[in-house]
Design a protein around this motif. Structure first.
Motif, PDB file in Angstrom:
ATOM      1  N   VAL A 158      27.334  11.711 -23.466  1.00  0.00           N
ATOM      2  CA  VAL A 158      27.300  12.493 -22.235  1.00  0.00           C
ATOM      3  C   VAL A 158      28.382  11.956 -21.296  1.00  0.00           C
ATOM      4  O   VAL A 158      28.503  10.752 -21.095  1.00  0.00           O
ATOM      5  CB  VAL A 158      25.914  12.405 -21.566  1.00  0.00           C
ATOM      6  CG1 VAL A 158      25.906  13.128 -20.229  1.00  0.00           C
ATOM      7  CG2 VAL A 158      24.853  12.979 -22.494  1.00  0.00           C
ATOM      8  N   GLY A 159      29.178  12.870 -20.743  1.00  0.00           N
ATOM      9  CA  GLY A 159      30.236  12.499 -19.809  1.00  0.00           C
ATOM     10  C   GLY A 159      31.558  12.165 -20.493  1.00  0.00           C
ATOM     11  O   GLY A 159      32.591  12.146 -19.841  1.00  0.00           O
ATOM     12  N   GLU A 160      31.548  11.892 -21.805  1.00  0.00           N
ATOM     13  CA  GLU A 160      32.782  11.558 -22.518  1.00  0.00           C
ATOM     14  C   GLU A 160      33.229  12.677 -23.456  1.00  0.00           C
ATOM     15  O   GLU A 160      34.407  13.024 -23.485  1.00  0.00           O
ATOM     16  CB  GLU A 160      32.599  10.271 -23.327  1.00  0.00           C
ATOM     17  CG  GLU A 160      32.411   9.039 -22.471  1.00  0.00           C
ATOM     18  CD  GLU A 160      32.206   7.802 -23.328  1.00  0.00           C
ATOM     19  OE1 GLU A 160      32.594   7.823 -24.511  1.00  0.00           O
ATOM     20  OE2 GLU A 160      31.648   6.827 -22.814  1.00  0.00           O
ATOM     21  N   ASP A 161      32.295  13.203 -24.249  1.00  0.00           N
ATOM     22  CA  ASP A 161      32.651  14.262 -25.203  1.00  0.00           C
ATOM     23  C   ASP A 161      32.909  15.574 -24.476  1.00  0.00           C
ATOM     24  O   ASP A 161      32.314  15.862 -23.433  1.00  0.00           O
ATOM     25  CB  ASP A 161      31.534  14.454 -26.232  1.00  0.00           C
ATOM     26  CG  ASP A 161      31.532  13.372 -27.290  1.00  0.00           C
ATOM     27  OD1 ASP A 161      32.622  12.868 -27.619  1.00  0.00           O
ATOM     28  OD2 ASP A 161      30.447  13.031 -27.784  1.00  0.00           O
ATOM     29  N   THR A 162      33.787  16.361 -25.065  1.00  0.00           N
ATOM     30  CA  THR A 162      34.132  17.678 -24.525  1.00  0.00           C
ATOM     31  C   THR A 162      33.878  18.724 -25.602  1.00  0.00           C
ATOM     32  O   THR A 162      33.491  18.395 -26.730  1.00  0.00           O
ATOM     33  CB  THR A 162      35.611  17.725 -24.098  1.00  0.00           C
ATOM     34  OG1 THR A 162      36.421  17.530 -25.256  1.00  0.00           O
ATOM     35  CG2 THR A 162      35.917  16.686 -23.042  1.00  0.00           C
ATOM     36  N   GLU A 163      34.109  19.976 -25.241  1.00  0.00           N
ATOM     37  CA  GLU A 163      33.959  21.048 -26.219  1.00  0.00           C
ATOM     38  C   GLU A 163      34.882  20.817 -27.411  1.00  0.00           C
ATOM     39  O   GLU A 163      34.490  21.027 -28.560  1.00  0.00           O
ATOM     40  CB  GLU A 163      34.258  22.403 -25.567  1.00  0.00           C
ATOM     41  CG  GLU A 163      33.215  22.838 -24.565  1.00  0.00           C
ATOM     42  CD  GLU A 163      33.555  24.174 -23.913  1.00  0.00           C
ATOM     43  OE1 GLU A 163      34.645  24.735 -24.203  1.00  0.00           O
ATOM     44  OE2 GLU A 163      32.745  24.657 -23.113  1.00  0.00           O
ATOM     45  N   ALA A 164      36.104  20.369 -27.157  1.00  0.00           N
ATOM     46  CA  ALA A 164      37.074  20.146 -28.234  1.00  0.00           C
ATOM     47  C   ALA A 164      36.631  19.024 -29.171  1.00  0.00           C
ATOM     48  O   ALA A 164      36.720  19.162 -30.399  1.00  0.00           O
ATOM     49  CB  ALA A 164      38.443  19.828 -27.640  1.00  0.00           C
ATOM     50  N   THR A 165      36.137  17.912 -28.621  1.00  0.00           N
ATOM     51  CA  THR A 165      35.696  16.811 -29.483  1.00  0.00           C
ATOM     52  C   THR A 165      34.442  17.193 -30.262  1.00  0.00           C
ATOM     53  O   THR A 165      34.273  16.773 -31.405  1.00  0.00           O
ATOM     54  CB  THR A 165      35.432  15.527 -28.678  1.00  0.00           C
ATOM     55  OG1 THR A 165      34.420  15.790 -27.697  1.00  0.00           O
ATOM     56  CG2 THR A 165      36.689  15.022 -28.018  1.00  0.00           C
ATOM     57  N   LEU A 166      33.567  18.000 -29.651  1.00  0.00           N
ATOM     58  CA  LEU A 166      32.366  18.449 -30.348  1.00  0.00           C
ATOM     59  C   LEU A 166      32.724  19.404 -31.488  1.00  0.00           C
ATOM     60  O   LEU A 166      32.143  19.324 -32.564  1.00  0.00           O
ATOM     61  CB  LEU A 166      31.413  19.129 -29.360  1.00  0.00           C
ATOM     62  CG  LEU A 166      29.940  18.964 -29.658  1.00  0.00           C
ATOM     63  CD1 LEU A 166      29.556  17.504 -29.670  1.00  0.00           C
ATOM     64  CD2 LEU A 166      29.114  19.707 -28.659  1.00  0.00           C
ATOM     65  N   LEU A 167      33.691  20.278 -31.258  1.00  0.00           N
ATOM     66  CA  LEU A 167      34.154  21.164 -32.325  1.00  0.00           C
ATOM     67  C   LEU A 167      34.761  20.358 -33.468  1.00  0.00           C
ATOM     68  O   LEU A 167      34.598  20.704 -34.634  1.00  0.00           O
ATOM     69  CB  LEU A 167      35.179  22.174 -31.797  1.00  0.00           C
ATOM     70  CG  LEU A 167      34.622  23.360 -31.023  1.00  0.00           C
ATOM     71  CD1 LEU A 167      35.751  24.173 -30.415  1.00  0.00           C
ATOM     72  CD2 LEU A 167      33.777  24.236 -31.929  1.00  0.00           C
ATOM     73  N   ALA A 168      35.454  19.269 -33.150  1.00  0.00           N
ATOM     74  CA  ALA A 168      36.075  18.443 -34.187  1.00  0.00           C
ATOM     75  C   ALA A 168      35.033  17.661 -34.987  1.00  0.00           C
ATOM     76  O   ALA A 168      35.180  17.499 -36.200  1.00  0.00           O
ATOM     77  CB  ALA A 168      37.081  17.483 -33.558  1.00  0.00           C
ATOM     78  N   THR A 169      33.972  17.176 -34.335  1.00  0.00           N
ATOM     79  CA  THR A 169      32.984  16.353 -35.048  1.00  0.00           C
ATOM     80  C   THR A 169      31.871  17.186 -35.682  1.00  0.00           C
ATOM     81  O   THR A 169      31.496  16.935 -36.816  1.00  0.00           O
ATOM     82  CB  THR A 169      32.345  15.310 -34.109  1.00  0.00           C
ATOM     83  OG1 THR A 169      31.785  15.978 -32.994  1.00  0.00           O
ATOM     84  CG2 THR A 169      33.354  14.287 -33.676  1.00  0.00           C
ATOM     85  N   LEU A 170      31.330  18.173 -34.980  1.00  0.00           N
ATOM     86  CA  LEU A 170      30.199  18.959 -35.487  1.00  0.00           C
ATOM     87  C   LEU A 170      30.588  20.337 -36.004  1.00  0.00           C
ATOM     88  O   LEU A 170      29.827  20.963 -36.736  1.00  0.00           O
ATOM     89  CB  LEU A 170      29.139  19.137 -34.392  1.00  0.00           C
ATOM     90  CG  LEU A 170      28.465  17.873 -33.874  1.00  0.00           C
ATOM     91  CD1 LEU A 170      27.473  18.236 -32.783  1.00  0.00           C
ATOM     92  CD2 LEU A 170      27.789  17.131 -34.992  1.00  0.00           C
ATOM     93  N   GLY A 171      31.734  20.843 -35.584  1.00  0.00           N
ATOM     94  CA  GLY A 171      32.124  22.190 -35.970  1.00  0.00           C
ATOM     95  C   GLY A 171      31.583  23.221 -34.999  1.00  0.00           C
ATOM     96  O   GLY A 171      31.063  22.898 -33.933  1.00  0.00           O
ATOM     97  N   SER A 172      31.696  24.477 -35.370  1.00  0.00           N
ATOM     98  CA  SER A 172      31.221  25.566 -34.509  1.00  0.00           C
ATOM     99  C   SER A 172      29.708  25.533 -34.398  1.00  0.00           C
ATOM    100  O   SER A 172      29.021  25.232 -35.378  1.00  0.00           O
ATOM    101  CB  SER A 172      31.649  26.920 -35.080  1.00  0.00           C
ATOM    102  OG  SER A 172      33.048  27.019 -35.076  1.00  0.00           O
TER     103      SER A 172
END
Length: 181
Positions: free
Chosen positions: A59-73
């Motif tokens: 929380v506070g560090e991850d962004t939409e872009a990093t979440l897309l890279a690690t978890l996908g859509s």
């Protein structure tokens, strides 16, 4: 006993043993097919975790872009909460023709702020779900329902009006623009 009669009886006994063996093999094969049809099948639907666990979402560090890279859509994006992504996993048991039974459900809800940074992460399971009762009402339509006899005999006795009066069946009723012939 005659030799030919004894041979015939022995041949019949041999055929009965052969047919009994074939019936036994067919029965065992049929029983095996019936038992395998009743064997439950497990299927996982939705988001699949690569290592079995979700990577830590900061929380506070991850962004939409990093979440897309690690978890996908995400499985679903929020309809009313536009900045919320849902990763949904269902494990269902299928048994023959019966309705599937949900064994496990896991939902990870990730909410973002306006800048796209993770604000909140919530995890839900099957115990958090609610049963929804559907309403079985129907919308009435105009007119009336005709019986089968009324549908079959509905046009019997009606005369085509354009052949009697000389007017075409125009939309909006009789009359309409005049034709100059």
């Amino acid at each position: 006993m005659d030799a030919p009669a004894g041979e015939a009886m022995e041949a019949r006994t041999h055929m009965n043993r052969k047919s009994m063996r074939m019936l036994t093999v067919a029965g065992v094969a049929l029983g095996a097919m019936v038992l395998t049809a009743c064997n439950p099948t497990l299927r996982t639907h939705g988001y699949r975790y690569t290592d079995g666990e979700v990577p830590e979402i900061q929380v506070g560090e991850d962004t939409e872009a990093t979440l897309l890279a690690t978890l996908g859509s995400p499985s679903v994006r929020g309809t009313f909460e536009e900045n919320t992504w849902y990763y949904i996993t269902d494990t269902r048991e299928y048994l023959a023709y019966l309705r599937p039974n949900t064994l496990a459900r896991r939902v990870i809800a990730v909410r973002f702020d306006d800048d796209g940074t993770v604000v909140e992460v919530n995890e839900y399971d099957a115990s958090d779900s609610r049963q929804v009762n559907y309403v079985a009402r129907t919308t009435p339509t105009r007119g009336r329902e005709l019986t089968l006899l009324e549908q079959v005999l509905g046009n019997v006795g009606r005369l085509p009006t354009d052949q009697i009066s000389g007017q075409d069946n125009l939309p909006g009723g009789a009359g309409g623009p005049r034709r100059n012939d």
